[in-house]
Design an enzyme around this catalytic site. Structure first.
Site, mmCIF file in Angstrom:
data_model
loop_
_atom_site.group_PDB
_atom_site.id
_atom_site.type_symbol
_atom_site.label_atom_id
_atom_site.label_comp_id
_atom_site.label_asym_id
_atom_site.label_seq_id
_atom_site.Cartn_x
_atom_site.Cartn_y
_atom_site.Cartn_z
ATOM 1 N N HIS A 1 0.848 -1.202 0.000
ATOM 2 C CA HIS A 1 0.000 0.000 0.000
ATOM 3 C C HIS A 1 0.877 1.244 0.000
ATOM 4 O O HIS A 1 2.098 1.152 0.102
ATOM 5 C CB HIS A 1 -1.011 -0.009 1.144
ATOM 6 C CG HIS A 1 -0.440 0.077 2.538
ATOM 7 N ND1 HIS A 1 0.349 -0.914 3.080
ATOM 8 C CD2 HIS A 1 -0.556 1.028 3.497
ATOM 9 C CE1 HIS A 1 0.679 -0.570 4.315
ATOM 10 N NE2 HIS A 1 0.156 0.613 4.600
ATOM 11 N N ASP B 1 5.891 4.499 5.200
ATOM 12 C CA ASP B 1 6.728 3.519 5.903
ATOM 13 C C ASP B 1 6.775 2.176 5.160
ATOM 14 O O ASP B 1 7.441 1.240 5.604
ATOM 15 C CB ASP B 1 6.273 3.334 7.361
ATOM 16 C CG ASP B 1 4.874 2.771 7.490
ATOM 17 O OD1 ASP B 1 3.955 3.255 6.791
ATOM 18 O OD2 ASP B 1 4.678 1.832 8.298
ATOM 19 N N HIS B 2 6.098 2.104 4.009
ATOM 20 C CA HIS B 2 6.122 0.877 3.190
ATOM 21 C C HIS B 2 6.778 1.093 1.826
ATOM 22 O O HIS B 2 7.219 0.140 1.207
ATOM 23 C CB HIS B 2 4.700 0.329 3.011
ATOM 24 C CG HIS B 2 4.098 -0.071 4.320
ATOM 25 N ND1 HIS B 2 3.952 -1.365 4.714
ATOM 26 C CD2 HIS B 2 3.663 0.695 5.355
ATOM 27 C CE1 HIS B 2 3.446 -1.395 5.936
ATOM 28 N NE2 HIS B 2 3.263 -0.165 6.352
ATOM 29 N N ASP C 1 -0.186 -4.096 6.214
ATOM 30 C CA ASP C 1 -0.858 -3.557 7.402
ATOM 31 C C ASP C 1 -2.321 -3.986 7.452
ATOM 32 O O ASP C 1 -3.163 -3.282 8.010
ATOM 33 C CB ASP C 1 -0.793 -2.019 7.412
ATOM 34 C CG ASP C 1 0.593 -1.488 7.760
ATOM 35 O OD1 ASP C 1 1.506 -2.300 8.018
ATOM 36 O OD2 ASP C 1 0.756 -0.254 7.764
ATOM 37 N N HIS D 1 4.627 -5.039 10.644
ATOM 38 C CA HIS D 1 4.981 -4.372 11.907
ATOM 39 C C HIS D 1 5.053 -5.371 13.060
ATOM 40 O O HIS D 1 4.346 -6.377 13.072
ATOM 41 C CB HIS D 1 3.932 -3.311 12.281
ATOM 42 C CG HIS D 1 3.938 -2.101 11.403
ATOM 43 N ND1 HIS D 1 4.775 -1.031 11.616
ATOM 44 C CD2 HIS D 1 3.206 -1.803 10.303
ATOM 45 C CE1 HIS D 1 4.545 -0.105 10.680
ATOM 46 N NE2 HIS D 1 3.600 -0.550 9.869
ATOM 47 N N HIS E 1 1.428 3.883 1.972
ATOM 48 C CA HIS E 1 1.985 4.604 3.118
ATOM 49 C C HIS E 1 3.521 4.677 3.055
ATOM 50 O O HIS E 1 4.178 3.726 2.645
ATOM 51 C CB HIS E 1 1.566 3.950 4.431
ATOM 52 C CG HIS E 1 0.146 4.265 4.817
ATOM 53 N ND1 HIS E 1 -0.556 3.525 5.744
ATOM 54 C CD2 HIS E 1 -0.695 5.263 4.412
ATOM 55 C CE1 HIS E 1 -1.769 4.053 5.890
ATOM 56 N NE2 HIS E 1 -1.884 5.103 5.088
ATOM 57 N N HIS F 1 -7.468 -0.819 5.774
ATOM 58 C CA HIS F 1 -6.435 0.084 6.316
ATOM 59 C C HIS F 1 -6.263 1.263 5.344
ATOM 60 O O HIS F 1 -6.307 2.424 5.733
ATOM 61 C CB HIS F 1 -5.149 -0.704 6.478
ATOM 62 C CG HIS F 1 -3.961 0.091 6.916
ATOM 63 N ND1 HIS F 1 -3.866 0.661 8.162
ATOM 64 C CD2 HIS F 1 -2.802 0.388 6.272
ATOM 65 C CE1 HIS F 1 -2.699 1.287 8.256
ATOM 66 N NE2 HIS F 1 -2.035 1.141 7.124
HETATM 67 FE FE FE Z 1 2.715 0.610 8.182
HETATM 68 ZN ZN ZN Z 2 0.086 1.545 6.633
#
Ligand code: FE
Ligand code: ZN
Length: 240
Positions: free
Chosen positions: A53, A57-58, A132, A170, A55, A109
């Protein structure tokens, strides 16, 4: 056979590296540096990236990885835009080092979220990268989708074989299990998993990957009977 390695990023992100000993593919590289360090240490050349996805942090490390290595295939969700990414849709497949991965659209999410599933014999068990969406003992927060979306997405993952190894993005397992023990106080599988995970985390040992069977026994979101129970648990957990 292919191997899957864990690379730590930020506070609690996991970036997964699939390797055949020469080439590597990474899943959700939020940061390039730990990936490059890992690949250098293991003398691997990056050949592809999977993105669950959009985001940061990905996918925050995608551009740097694409400039560091030649001819990388970037397979992403519809919205995972960084780098020369090819969007993948429900049921489409991608070949990763000889293993076929199928995309499962799992909104909730985010709306663009996809999971990647493989039952290739190059792995010891079926495997899924769930980003996530499905965490060990938890699920992602509902930033874009509805509880209905998440319920359907989790049940789509729940239809995979019970021995599927689940690689999520995570390390949230301990907090998730504390909530699971609150949501289902009579669930003895939750109690024993919580005790185990407390011990592992006190020694800084990772609790991911997990298995679908373990999630069926202990994950209060996968175990929610309908989307309203999932919605109630999700908002309870958000404030837990
Ligand atoms: Fe994440
Ligand atoms: Zn995420």
């Amino acid at each position: 056979m292919l191997q899957i390695h864990r690379v730590h990023a930020f506070n609690d992100n996991y970036i997964w590296v699939i390797s055949d000993g020469v080439f590597g593919w990474v899943v959700d590289p939020g940061d390039a540096k730990p990936v490059i360090d890992f690949l250098n240490t293991h003398r691997l050349t990056l050949s592809g990236i999977l993105l669950t996805h959009w985001h940061g942090d990905h996918q925050g490390g995608v551009e740097e990885l694409c400039s560091h290595y030649d001819d990388i295939e970037v397979i992403g969700s519809k919205k995972a835009l960084k780098g020369p990414s090819h969007p993948i849709s429900e049921g489409e497949s991608v070949n990763v080092l000889g293993a076929t991965f199928k995309a499962l659209e799992v909104p909730g999410h985010t709306l663009d979220h996809v999971a990647f599933y493989s039952d290739s014999t190059l792995f010891e068990t079926p495997i899924a990268f769930t980003g996530d969406t499905l965490f060990a003992a938890g699920c992602g927060r509902l930033f874009e989708g509805t509880a209905d979306n998440m319920f359907e997405s989790l049940q789509k993952l729940n239809a995979l074989p019970e021995n599927t190894t689940i690689y999520c993005a995570h390390e949230y397992t301990l907090a998730n299990l504390k909530y699971a023990a609150f949501a289902e106080p009579d669930n003895s599988d939750v109690q024993s998993r919580l005790a185990l995970v407390e011990k592992l985390r006190s020694q800084d040992i990772s609790t991911v990957p997990t298995t679908l069977l373990m999630e069926r026994l202990t994950n209060p979101f996968l175990r929610a009977r309908d989307s309203s129970e999932l919605a109630a648990r999700r908002s309870q957990k958000d404030n837990f």
